[in-house]
Design a protein around this motif. Sequence first.
Motif, short mmCIF file in Angstrom:
data_model
loop_
_atom_site.label_atom_id
_atom_site.label_comp_id
_atom_site.label_asym_id
_atom_site.label_seq_id
_atom_site.Cartn_x
_atom_site.Cartn_y
_atom_site.Cartn_z
N ILE A 63 48.62 -26.56 -12.33
CA ILE A 63 50.10 -25.49 -11.37
C ILE A 63 50.48 -24.77 -12.38
O ILE A 63 50.70 -24.10 -11.78
CB ILE A 63 50.33 -26.83 -10.82
CG1 ILE A 63 50.19 -27.77 -9.67
CG2 ILE A 63 51.82 -26.14 -10.30
CD1 ILE A 63 50.66 -28.90 -9.62
N GLN A 64 50.03 -25.05 -13.58
CA GLN A 64 51.79 -24.65 -14.55
C GLN A 64 50.37 -23.40 -14.47
O GLN A 64 50.87 -21.84 -14.89
CB GLN A 64 51.80 -24.98 -15.60
CG GLN A 64 52.38 -26.52 -15.54
CD GLN A 64 53.36 -26.27 -16.39
OE1 GLN A 64 54.32 -25.48 -15.81
NE2 GLN A 64 53.85 -27.44 -17.16
N PHE A 65 49.50 -23.31 -14.72
CA PHE A 65 48.79 -22.52 -15.20
C PHE A 65 48.24 -21.41 -14.14
O PHE A 65 48.18 -20.21 -14.06
CB PHE A 65 47.14 -23.27 -15.35
CG PHE A 65 46.29 -22.73 -15.62
CD1 PHE A 65 46.11 -21.82 -17.13
CD2 PHE A 65 44.64 -21.97 -15.13
CE1 PHE A 65 44.50 -20.47 -17.62
CE2 PHE A 65 43.74 -21.43 -15.83
CZ PHE A 65 44.21 -20.30 -16.63
N ALA A 66 48.24 -22.41 -12.67
CA ALA A 66 47.96 -21.37 -11.84
C ALA A 66 49.03 -20.83 -11.37
O ALA A 66 49.35 -19.00 -11.31
CB ALA A 66 47.79 -22.34 -10.39
N ILE A 67 50.24 -20.77 -11.85
CA ILE A 67 51.88 -20.31 -11.31
C ILE A 67 51.66 -19.05 -12.34
O ILE A 67 52.34 -17.70 -12.32
CB ILE A 67 53.13 -21.19 -11.77
CG1 ILE A 67 53.14 -21.83 -10.50
CG2 ILE A 67 53.91 -20.47 -11.86
CD1 ILE A 67 54.41 -23.29 -10.86
N GLU A 68 51.50 -19.63 -14.06
CA GLU A 68 50.78 -18.33 -14.72
C GLU A 68 49.96 -17.19 -14.56
O GLU A 68 50.54 -15.93 -15.14
CB GLU A 68 51.13 -19.08 -15.87
CG GLU A 68 50.66 -18.03 -17.28
CD GLU A 68 51.59 -18.43 -18.56
OE1 GLU A 68 52.73 -19.12 -18.19
OE2 GLU A 68 51.86 -18.06 -19.19
N GLY A 69 48.78 -17.94 -14.30
CA GLY A 69 48.21 -16.33 -13.51
C GLY A 69 48.56 -15.83 -12.66
O GLY A 69 48.71 -14.18 -12.86
N ILE A 70 49.07 -16.51 -11.85
CA ILE A 70 49.52 -15.68 -10.58
C ILE A 70 51.00 -14.53 -10.55
O ILE A 70 51.07 -12.93 -10.83
CB ILE A 70 50.11 -16.77 -9.06
CG1 ILE A 70 49.12 -17.30 -8.41
CG2 ILE A 70 51.25 -15.61 -8.23
CD1 ILE A 70 49.07 -18.50 -7.72
N THR A 71 52.20 -15.12 -11.44
CA THR A 71 53.12 -14.41 -12.13
C THR A 71 52.77 -13.17 -12.71
O THR A 71 53.53 -12.64 -13.04
CB THR A 71 54.45 -15.34 -12.24
OG1 THR A 71 53.56 -15.76 -13.58
CG2 THR A 71 54.95 -16.03 -11.22
N SER A 72 51.78 -14.38 -13.89
CA SER A 72 51.76 -12.29 -14.62
C SER A 72 50.77 -11.27 -14.29
O SER A 72 50.48 -10.25 -15.18
CB SER A 72 50.82 -13.49 -15.86
OG SER A 72 49.78 -14.25 -15.92
N PHE A 73 50.05 -11.92 -13.08
CA PHE A 73 49.09 -10.54 -12.61
C PHE A 73 49.83 -9.89 -11.64
O PHE A 73 48.46 -9.13 -11.17
CB PHE A 73 47.56 -11.22 -13.23
CG PHE A 73 46.73 -10.31 -14.33
CD1 PHE A 73 46.12 -9.30 -14.32
CD2 PHE A 73 46.92 -11.61 -15.07
CE1 PHE A 73 46.20 -8.98 -15.47
CE2 PHE A 73 46.66 -11.16 -16.21
CZ PHE A 73 46.30 -10.66 -16.96
N SER A 74 51.01 -10.41 -10.68
CA SER A 74 50.92 -9.59 -9.32
C SER A 74 52.39 -10.12 -9.32
O SER A 74 52.51 -10.84 -9.46
CB SER A 74 50.12 -10.67 -8.08
OG SER A 74 50.81 -10.86 -7.24
N THR A 75 52.76 -9.36 -8.20
CA THR A 75 54.25 -9.38 -8.03
C THR A 75 54.45 -9.81 -6.09
O THR A 75 55.51 -9.98 -5.59
CB THR A 75 54.78 -7.96 -8.39
OG1 THR A 75 54.26 -7.14 -7.50
CG2 THR A 75 54.88 -7.85 -9.96
N ALA A 76 53.49 -9.88 -6.56
CA ALA A 76 53.43 -10.52 -4.29
C ALA A 76 54.72 -11.30 -3.91
O ALA A 76 55.37 -11.30 -3.47
CB ALA A 76 52.33 -10.77 -4.42
N PRO A 77 54.56 -12.78 -4.72
CA PRO A 77 55.54 -13.33 -5.01
C PRO A 77 57.09 -12.95 -4.39
O PRO A 77 58.00 -13.30 -3.58
CB PRO A 77 55.49 -14.70 -6.23
CG PRO A 77 54.43 -14.56 -6.26
CD PRO A 77 53.83 -12.96 -6.14
N LEU A 78 57.15 -11.59 -5.54
CA LEU A 78 58.86 -10.83 -5.04
C LEU A 78 58.52 -10.26 -4.22
O LEU A 78 59.91 -10.51 -3.23
CB LEU A 78 58.66 -9.90 -6.55
CG LEU A 78 59.06 -11.01 -7.42
CD1 LEU A 78 59.09 -9.56 -8.66
CD2 LEU A 78 60.36 -11.65 -7.72
N ARG A 79 57.01 -9.83 -3.24
CA ARG A 79 57.86 -9.36 -2.01
C ARG A 79 57.53 -10.62 -1.07
O ARG A 79 58.09 -10.28 0.05
CB ARG A 79 56.44 -8.51 -2.17
CG ARG A 79 56.36 -6.97 -1.66
CD ARG A 79 55.32 -6.69 -1.80
NE ARG A 79 54.73 -6.29 -3.44
CZ ARG A 79 53.30 -6.61 -3.69
NH1 ARG A 79 52.56 -6.34 -2.98
NH2 ARG A 79 52.91 -5.66 -4.98
#
Length: 315
Positions: free
Chosen positions: A212-228
Amino acid sequence: MPQLTVVVPAYNEAAVLEAFHRRLSAVLDALPLDTAVLYVDDGSTDGTWAGLEALVAHDPRVHALKLSRNFGKEAALTAGLDHVTEGAAVVIDADLQDPPELIPELVAKWQAGHDVVYATRSARAGETRLKRLTAAGFYRTMERLSDTPLPRDTGDFRLLSRRALDALARLRERQRFMKGLFAWIGYRQTAVHYQREPRQAGRTKWNYWRLIQFAIEGITSFSTAPLRLATWVGLGSSLLAFVYGLWVLTKALIWGDPVRGYPTLMLVILFLGGVQLLALGVIGEYLGRSYAETKQRPLYFVEEERRHGDLSPRG
Ligand code: UDP
Ligand code: MG
């Protein structure tokens, strides 16, 4: 000078080390290239370093690095790749899940002019259905969210040409999502397909929490979609609140309003509170990342380095 260095991160892999090295050596012996193997002991607590010292003593092809503690696979990989100063590199896991026998195929594509040749697995034998499902879900999610498309079902097992290595060496961010970084550098990338085998021995260091940590890392370091997404959820709920507010106001004006509506009030407060906390959390996630980045700490420390023929250990 080696034309090809195989970089192997190893964390508590004493149980498989010898078998791994034997299989790898057989493959490298057959390659018409000058090859080296660089093991990176990522702060192992078992006999991994002793095993590596034995390998270094017996095999002139082997170099070994020992990191000052367990920095995690991504950092161990980075340490290894940083030490490949000449020629290309292959990145492979020590647990024999990535078959060394595939290396000649990677090399062939490299010699045909590709810079990043990644191995894509067509089957995941020996992994639970749940792990397979979550992994699949992860790649699909990443694909939708990320600004840099990642090749599916691809681990770190791959070959990197000199210029790909030079490019990678310039990415010094602390949040190292290697799969993403490999893809981000660009150049000529291609795939080779293989069947993934179960781990030979030892235990996987992954558990769901790490995944899960890895997934969060992957998403947040390559995408700002969650902010949007936070922005959109905020916008949507304010809109709903506005419409509902109008309705409540109209109702009160027309029919008057005896004291009622505790449930709706509670519902709205709780819902909006939840959404706000979620959005704050998302922002915090990115803020934390910026904080870690601004500290500009080194990615790893090397405690010892061994090469064949060394008389004294180097610090
Ligand atoms: N590894 C590492 N540091 C860590 C965890 C793992 O260097 O903190 C190495 C490990 O020795 C192996 C590779 O990374 O060579 C992949 O680890 P693992 O097999 O546990 O992951 P999985 O194959 O389950 O994704
Ligand atoms: Mg593994």
